[in-house]
Design a protein around this motif. Sequence first.
Motif, PDB file in Angstrom:
ATOM      1  N   SER A  12      78.324 -64.906 -44.055  1.00  0.00           N
ATOM      2  CA  SER A  12      78.568 -64.267 -45.344  1.00  0.00           C
ATOM      3  C   SER A  12      80.045 -64.077 -45.582  1.00  0.00           C
ATOM      4  O   SER A  12      80.842 -64.006 -44.654  1.00  0.00           O
ATOM      5  N   THR A  13      80.427 -64.010 -46.850  1.00  0.00           N
ATOM      6  CA  THR A  13      81.793 -63.711 -47.236  1.00  0.00           C
ATOM      7  C   THR A  13      81.787 -62.526 -48.157  1.00  0.00           C
ATOM      8  O   THR A  13      80.812 -62.253 -48.844  1.00  0.00           O
ATOM      9  N   ARG A  14      82.895 -61.813 -48.166  1.00  0.00           N
ATOM     10  CA  ARG A  14      83.038 -60.703 -49.099  1.00  0.00           C
ATOM     11  C   ARG A  14      84.373 -60.861 -49.805  1.00  0.00           C
ATOM     12  O   ARG A  14      85.410 -61.007 -49.158  1.00  0.00           O
ATOM     13  N   ILE A  15      84.338 -60.837 -51.128  1.00  0.00           N
ATOM     14  CA  ILE A  15      85.561 -60.942 -51.919  1.00  0.00           C
ATOM     15  C   ILE A  15      85.885 -59.570 -52.464  1.00  0.00           C
ATOM     16  O   ILE A  15      85.043 -58.906 -53.034  1.00  0.00           O
ATOM     17  N   SER A  16      87.113 -59.128 -52.262  1.00  0.00           N
ATOM     18  CA  SER A  16      87.532 -57.840 -52.804  1.00  0.00           C
ATOM     19  C   SER A  16      88.986 -57.942 -53.242  1.00  0.00           C
ATOM     20  O   SER A  16      89.637 -58.965 -53.063  1.00  0.00           O
ATOM     21  N   MET A  17      89.506 -56.847 -53.783  1.00  0.00           N
ATOM     22  CA  MET A  17      90.909 -56.813 -54.185  1.00  0.00           C
ATOM     23  C   MET A  17      91.833 -56.993 -52.992  1.00  0.00           C
ATOM     24  O   MET A  17      92.984 -57.345 -53.139  1.00  0.00           O
ATOM     25  N   SER A  18      91.323 -56.714 -51.808  1.00  0.00           N
ATOM     26  CA  SER A  18      92.191 -56.726 -50.631  1.00  0.00           C
ATOM     27  C   SER A  18      92.191 -58.044 -49.901  1.00  0.00           C
ATOM     28  O   SER A  18      92.965 -58.231 -48.985  1.00  0.00           O
ATOM     29  N   GLY A  19      91.322 -58.947 -50.206  1.00  0.00           N
ATOM     30  CA  GLY A  19      91.337 -60.213 -49.501  1.00  0.00           C
ATOM     31  C   GLY A  19      89.944 -60.726 -49.265  1.00  0.00           C
ATOM     32  O   GLY A  19      88.964 -60.211 -49.745  1.00  0.00           O
ATOM     33  N   LEU A  20      89.847 -61.780 -48.492  1.00  0.00           N
ATOM     34  CA  LEU A  20      88.584 -62.450 -48.194  1.00  0.00           C
ATOM     35  C   LEU A  20      88.291 -62.320 -46.728  1.00  0.00           C
ATOM     36  O   LEU A  20      89.101 -62.670 -45.893  1.00  0.00           O
ATOM     37  N   GLY A 212      88.212 -59.276 -37.642  1.00  0.00           N
ATOM     38  CA  GLY A 212      89.358 -58.975 -38.491  1.00  0.00           C
ATOM     39  C   GLY A 212      89.991 -57.648 -38.116  1.00  0.00           C
ATOM     40  O   GLY A 212      89.543 -56.968 -37.194  1.00  0.00           O
ATOM     41  N   GLN A 213      91.049 -57.268 -38.805  1.00  0.00           N
ATOM     42  CA  GLN A 213      91.726 -56.002 -38.553  1.00  0.00           C
ATOM     43  C   GLN A 213      92.474 -55.582 -39.814  1.00  0.00           C
ATOM     44  O   GLN A 213      92.761 -56.407 -40.682  1.00  0.00           O
ATOM     45  N   PHE A 214      92.757 -54.276 -39.921  1.00  0.00           N
ATOM     46  CA  PHE A 214      93.570 -53.826 -41.043  1.00  0.00           C
ATOM     47  C   PHE A 214      94.410 -52.625 -40.618  1.00  0.00           C
ATOM     48  O   PHE A 214      94.079 -51.904 -39.671  1.00  0.00           O
ATOM     49  N   ASP A 215      95.502 -52.435 -41.340  1.00  0.00           N
ATOM     50  CA  ASP A 215      96.487 -51.396 -41.049  1.00  0.00           C
ATOM     51  C   ASP A 215      96.084 -50.099 -41.758  1.00  0.00           C
ATOM     52  O   ASP A 215      95.634 -50.129 -42.905  1.00  0.00           O
ATOM     53  N   VAL A 216      96.234 -48.952 -41.067  1.00  0.00           N
ATOM     54  CA  VAL A 216      95.931 -47.669 -41.693  1.00  0.00           C
ATOM     55  C   VAL A 216      97.165 -46.789 -41.848  1.00  0.00           C
ATOM     56  O   VAL A 216      97.109 -45.759 -42.517  1.00  0.00           O
ATOM     57  N   ILE A 249      90.719 -40.374 -43.608  1.00  0.00           N
ATOM     58  CA  ILE A 249      90.675 -41.237 -44.794  1.00  0.00           C
ATOM     59  C   ILE A 249      89.340 -41.973 -44.795  1.00  0.00           C
ATOM     60  O   ILE A 249      88.792 -42.302 -43.746  1.00  0.00           O
ATOM     61  N   GLU A 250      88.808 -42.175 -45.994  1.00  0.00           N
ATOM     62  CA  GLU A 250      87.621 -42.996 -46.159  1.00  0.00           C
ATOM     63  C   GLU A 250      88.049 -44.317 -46.776  1.00  0.00           C
ATOM     64  O   GLU A 250      88.777 -44.335 -47.775  1.00  0.00           O
ATOM     65  N   THR A 251      87.630 -45.434 -46.159  1.00  0.00           N
ATOM     66  CA  THR A 251      88.010 -46.759 -46.630  1.00  0.00           C
ATOM     67  C   THR A 251      86.778 -47.654 -46.694  1.00  0.00           C
ATOM     68  O   THR A 251      85.734 -47.352 -46.128  1.00  0.00           O
ATOM     69  N   THR A 252      86.932 -48.772 -47.379  1.00  0.00           N
ATOM     70  CA  THR A 252      85.936 -49.830 -47.254  1.00  0.00           C
ATOM     71  C   THR A 252      86.104 -50.457 -45.873  1.00  0.00           C
ATOM     72  O   THR A 252      87.072 -50.186 -45.161  1.00  0.00           O
ATOM     73  N   THR A 253      85.187 -51.336 -45.511  1.00  0.00           N
ATOM     74  CA  THR A 253      85.256 -51.945 -44.178  1.00  0.00           C
ATOM     75  C   THR A 253      86.370 -52.981 -44.071  1.00  0.00           C
ATOM     76  O   THR A 253      86.608 -53.500 -42.977  1.00  0.00           O
ATOM     77  N   ASN A 254      87.045 -53.286 -45.166  1.00  0.00           N
ATOM     78  CA  ASN A 254      88.222 -54.156 -45.065  1.00  0.00           C
ATOM     79  C   ASN A 254      89.519 -53.405 -45.333  1.00  0.00           C
ATOM     80  O   ASN A 254      90.572 -54.022 -45.474  1.00  0.00           O
ATOM     81  N   GLY A 255      89.454 -52.055 -45.380  1.00  0.00           N
ATOM     82  CA  GLY A 255      90.674 -51.261 -45.396  1.00  0.00           C
ATOM     83  C   GLY A 255      91.127 -50.730 -46.721  1.00  0.00           C
ATOM     84  O   GLY A 255      92.185 -50.102 -46.797  1.00  0.00           O
ATOM     85  N   THR A 256      90.376 -50.919 -47.792  1.00  0.00           N
ATOM     86  CA  THR A 256      90.771 -50.386 -49.088  1.00  0.00           C
ATOM     87  C   THR A 256      90.514 -48.875 -49.115  1.00  0.00           C
ATOM     88  O   THR A 256      89.410 -48.417 -48.815  1.00  0.00           O
TER      89      THR A 256
END
Length: 940
Positions: A12-20, A212-216, A249-256
């Motif tokens: 699966s893929t997820r498209i969001s404002m933060s990336g793919l 994947g990973q994201f900065d907090v 902080i509450e974020t989406t699973t890709n860091g938004t």
Amino acid sequence: MSSRSDRVRAFSTRISMSGLVLVGVIAVFAVTGASAAGTAIDFTASVVNTVDTAAFAKPSPDPSGLTYLPGSNTLLLSDADVEEVVDGTTHFQGANVWELTLGGSVVRTTNLSTVEPTVFPVSEEPSGVAFKPSSGHCFVSDDSQKQIYDLNPGVDGACGTGDDSSTFFATSGVGNLDPEGIAYDSWNDRLFVADGTNREIYQYTTTGALVGQFDVQVHGVEDPESVEFNTVSGTLFVLSNRQSGPIVIETTTNGTLIRTIDVSAAGANKPTALVYAPASNGSGLMRFYLVDRGAATASNPTVVDGKVYELTAPQPGTPLNAPPAVDAGPDRAVVLPTVPTLDATVSDDGRPNPVTSLWTQLSGPGTITFGDPTAVDTTASAPVAGTYVLRLTAYDGEFTTFDEMTLVVSGTGSVAFLDVRINASPDDAEETDTNSIRLANADLDMLIDDTQNNLGVGLRFNGIAIPKGSAITNAYVQFEADQAWGNPTSLTIEGQAADNPPTFSGTNKILPRPRTVADVTWTPAPWLTVGEVGFDQRTANLAAVIQEIVNRPGWASSNSLVLIVTGSGRRVAEAWDSNPAAAPLLHVEWTTGGGGNQAPSVSAGTDQAITLPSVAVLDGTVADDGQVAPLATTWSQVGGPGTVAFGDASAVDTTATFSQPGSYTLRLTAFDGQHTSADEVAVAVNPAVAGSPLYFSLENLATVGGVTAENEDILFFDGTGFSLTFDGSDVGLASFRIDALAWLDADSLLLSFDAAGAVPGVVGTTDDSDLVRFDATSLGSNTAGAFSLYFDGSDVELTAGSEDVDAVELLPNGHVLISTFGAVTAGGFSGDDKDLLEFTPSLLGAVTAGTYTHYFDGSDVDLTTSGEDVDALAVASGKLLVSTLNNFSVTGVGGGDEDVFVFTPTTLGATTSGTYSSPVYFDGSAFGLAANDVLAIDLP
């Protein structure tokens, strides 16, 4: 035993404002947000309760990890320093893990450290813990060893006991040098790990492949100590221990970033862990449980000041969108001119848009014509024989998910095929750079091993039923990944130039064997997921190699053949010794010409295990050349303690229903008018799990197994977890309480309520003695449909206040069983709230008419106290499942109003007799419902 080829797993893929995000492909997310200095607070938490971990009988001076166990409604707490001895001082008393009630009382302790008394020695530094409800596995992060441990709880179901087993993966290889808190994502079967040093959140598969990973830090987070998955909305909570005050902080699973929460009210000195779980007072509200280690043992060995704070928390909002679930259905084999129907499944939560689906063709010798490529279930017409790979893709407006299936098409003068798996220990071997031979392998290293370099891998396949001189059109070896490796790899595959080669041994090594002239170069894609079986683990086409072998003068059908793998790089596959069902599988296709009739090829599918009352889905595969006569297939029972009923014994794909638990052997037989072929499959049938299956509604709001339900909702328990089947607030029932339910069919319900009110779509006021029918267009978290009046109680003498219908069941003959809240007089019958009336309708709906008879007299069978009112009812296989208004005590069993127990009648009616079963069918207190009441039940 033969087996069909494994299907490619969903992707699966997820498209969001933060990336793919590509699941299975490493992705780094870049996000923007408020700076640390300018962090805005969206919610301020307040303290509800404080638990002093120093006061435990076995104290926890430096608590560090925390997770919620939904099945028991408890918390699991770990301490990363308790076993340390500093300046001669230690507080260790044999425990570094505690299970607590939500209020903070210790339920049990265990010791995961190697310091005596050991229980299951895994880690001295359990800095974080997480729990996977579907399997009962616990995950422990160790910031000293830079590893994540996966604890399998064994038969007792409790992590940290002597029957546990464990595996682990390292985090340092991808730059995660300070693994602190850990969380399990139940939506996507993923792990999230906080890195305090790099201020990053890493996402892994449960076997350790980086997703994947994201900065907090960009969101004001310093030293992220903990990460928590919100099972309701699918978001993450990240705990920051910073000098200016702790925040979450509450974020989406890709860091938004979604919001920032102030948790400084706790006054925590060193916050280390965070859990989002139900409130300790049973209100059903969600709370934060914040762990504070206080002064560290290493610097203050005499100080024991650990705390767990219960804090207010934002209540769950609308859940985020979950990806569609796609199953393209089983692999198929058909004989021309048959046009197969593709039997697929797509499910979705309806967000953000209705899901759309599309069938496409990935490969094959001709072009497939789909009956309707946008329909989930459609037809697929192949113009010529051969092997086709088809993909079903689903898109919900945000996520794209797909699954694939293989269609093997044969016919007169067309294609035959076989699948043969390695079936003996010495038949998959490694030859090392010291020219020694390794036979009993835990895995197959192609070609670098942990301890040496391999010069070659040998694979011997037996019973290759290919006629001499057949024209090979396609061939490959299917592996299953045993380890995750993505480094560049190039492998050369040759055959042994021999008619019927022997197996491998110390005197019959791999490399000295003569090779075929034909060879194939295979450059495999990265293997990122342990256990994956797909195209990435499938070799290039080996047809030229197999062709040279079957063209040899001494080749005969059913001989053995050997393939030899050499090259460079590293891919690690399952071997026969570690998992025979996952050993390398050889697939070969060849043209049969117009010659003599060949026997059918039959696979009964892979062995499986089910739990009653589930049925086994039999996934057979049959191929034939179409000569002599149309193919006939039959399923039969070969062995087992009970009887087996097949859905359609003549269908290749069908179901099997079992009369009792045990081990069964089923046989699929194919007859083409001349030849008979058969294959068998083993089915392990486990006893029904206590309390399941069960649909039920509750008197009050509750969170059960991580699922929050109001009293107008219906939950389902399948033996391993809970799910929301009916959301009453979606269809205008927020002001009602369901106190009786029964299924009419798969998407129609009968409901009664404990008070009168206006039900949407039903004319006038619905009384508590009425039954309404709900015809669903969708169920679950997005319930929709229409109501109608099914049974008007006032038409048939249910007019008194005590004659509220509080239990209902629909019998197979269409009669309706009811119980009432109090005394009842109707149709010449007088009874009380412990009795059941059988209503035989002549009319139903807005005008109801019929007659009553006495079905069950509770006072005859120990239901005598005022609290033993039957207020929930289901009937299955002649047995009555009931729940009562308050506590009950009958011959052989007792319990509370949250329990369901079973009565087996010997007589029914005005004189009722029979026996009760022990233990109870459903023990509500085991799931945190001791303060609640099960008001309505039914079975599937």
